[in-house]
Scaffold this active site. Structure first.
Site, PDB file in Angstrom:
ATOM      1  CG  ASP A  93      -0.980  -7.084  43.655  1.00 51.56           C
ATOM      2  OD1 ASP A  93      -1.239  -7.271  42.443  1.00 51.56           O
ATOM      3  OD2 ASP A  93      -1.431  -6.149  44.317  1.00 51.56           O
TER       4      ASP A  93
ATOM      5  CG  ASN B  34     -13.017 -10.619  42.116  1.00 56.66           C
ATOM      6  OD1 ASN B  34     -14.218 -10.503  41.906  1.00 56.66           O
ATOM      7  ND2 ASN B  34     -12.405 -11.765  41.952  1.00 56.66           N
TER       8      ASN B  34
ATOM      9  CB  CYS C 226      -6.860 -11.313  45.139  1.00 55.65           C
ATOM     10  SG  CYS C 226      -7.837 -10.850  43.686  1.00 55.65           S
TER      11      CYS C 226
ATOM     12  CB  CYS D 138      -4.657  -9.847  38.997  1.00 53.00           C
ATOM     13  SG  CYS D 138      -4.475  -8.238  38.205  1.00 53.00           S
ATOM     14  NE  ARG D 139      -3.181 -11.097  43.941  1.00 51.62           N
ATOM     15  CZ  ARG D 139      -2.940 -10.507  45.107  1.00 51.62           C
ATOM     16  NH1 ARG D 139      -2.061 -11.046  45.921  1.00 51.62           N
ATOM     17  NH2 ARG D 139      -3.568  -9.411  45.471  1.00 51.62           N
ATOM     18  CB  SER D 140      -9.495 -13.972  43.599  1.00 48.09           C
ATOM     19  OG  SER D 140     -10.053 -12.739  43.266  1.00 48.09           O
TER      20      SER D 140
HETATM   21  P1  4NP Z   1      -5.584  -8.592  42.346  1.00 49.06           P
HETATM   22  O1  4NP Z   1      -4.584  -7.477  41.750  1.00 49.06           O
HETATM   23  O2  4NP Z   1      -5.746  -8.267  43.813  1.00 49.06           O
HETATM   24  O3  4NP Z   1      -4.827  -9.864  42.135  1.00 49.06           O
HETATM   25  O4  4NP Z   1      -6.870  -8.488  41.554  1.00 49.06           O
HETATM   26  C1  4NP Z   1      -4.811  -6.105  41.880  1.00 49.06           C
HETATM   27  C2  4NP Z   1      -5.728  -5.480  41.064  1.00 49.06           C
HETATM   28  C3  4NP Z   1      -5.931  -4.108  41.156  1.00 49.06           C
HETATM   29  C4  4NP Z   1      -5.198  -3.377  42.080  1.00 49.06           C
HETATM   30  C5  4NP Z   1      -4.308  -4.009  42.913  1.00 49.06           C
HETATM   31  C6  4NP Z   1      -4.102  -5.384  42.804  1.00 49.06           C
HETATM   32  N1  4NP Z   1      -5.382  -1.966  42.166  1.00 49.06           N
HETATM   33  O5  4NP Z   1      -4.655  -1.338  42.946  1.00 49.06           O
HETATM   34  O6  4NP Z   1      -6.262  -1.419  41.493  1.00 49.06           O
END
Ligand code: 4NP
Length: 172
Positions: A129, A16, A13, A18-20
């Site tokens: 997201d 790294n 993602c 939240c989702r992955s």
């Molecule tokens: P992820 O979510 O891609 O599912 O881990 C996010 C985590 C952090 C951010 C964006 C999306 N950020 O902008 O810091």
């Protein structure tokens, strides 16, 4: 004794956190339930490196824990060039992640990169997201990832369940 080849799957993602990491934990759990975890290398990474070294977002940790899955030992990392050779499958959470991965991958590795929901379920849609949203976003993400993980395990682990599985039996 001959050992079966290990298959390798990398979930990717943006951050790294939240989702992955949730996909990594859920898919490993699904494989464990099927007795197939030892046949797989499962990992996750982000296209961005801002959160490298951090544990998963507490909201991902919490929803995983509610389903009996522990993410607390996982740490974020950024995708590395070697990942495209090391992993048989590189599964992106959304189209933007997939585009970034395809831009980074060297020639000949593009066929390993897919959108998770498309590869697992034939549904060409993003795992959204959830970072800036509320807890219900994580519930949605969990449900999508769980369904994809079950389908992925069925698709990847099934051929080893028995030598004649899925074939007309003529040899035994
Ligand atoms: P992820 O979510 O891609 O599912 O881990 C996010 C985590 C952090 C951010 C964006 C999306 N950020 O902008 O810091």
């Amino acid at each position: 004794m001959t050992s079966q080849p290990r298959q390798s799957v990398l979930f990717v993602c943006l951050g790294n956190i939240c989702r992955s990491p949730l996909a990594e934990g859920v898919f490993r759990h699904v494989l464990q339930n099927r007795g197939a975890a030892g046949r797989f290398l499962v990992d996750s990474a982000g296209t961005g490196g801002w959160h490298a070294g951090s544990p998963p977002d507490p909201r991902s940790v919490e929803i995983a824990a509610r389903h009996g899955i522990d993410l607390t030992a996982q740490r974020a990392r950024r995708i590395a060039d070697g990942d495209f050779a090391r992993f048989d499958l590189v599964l992106a959470m959304d189209r933007s992640n997939r585009a970034e991965l395809k831009a980074r991958a060297g020639g000949g590795r593009l066929d390993r990169i897919h959108l998770l929901m498309d590869f697992a379920l034939g549904e060409a849609r993003d795992v959204p997201d959830p970072y800036y949203g509320g807890a219900d976003g994580f519930e949605t993400v969990y449900r999508m990832i769980r369904a994809a993980s079950e389908a992925l395990a069925e698709k990847l682990a099934a051929p080893w369940d028995g030598p004649d599985r899925g074939q007309a039996s003529s040899t035994r």
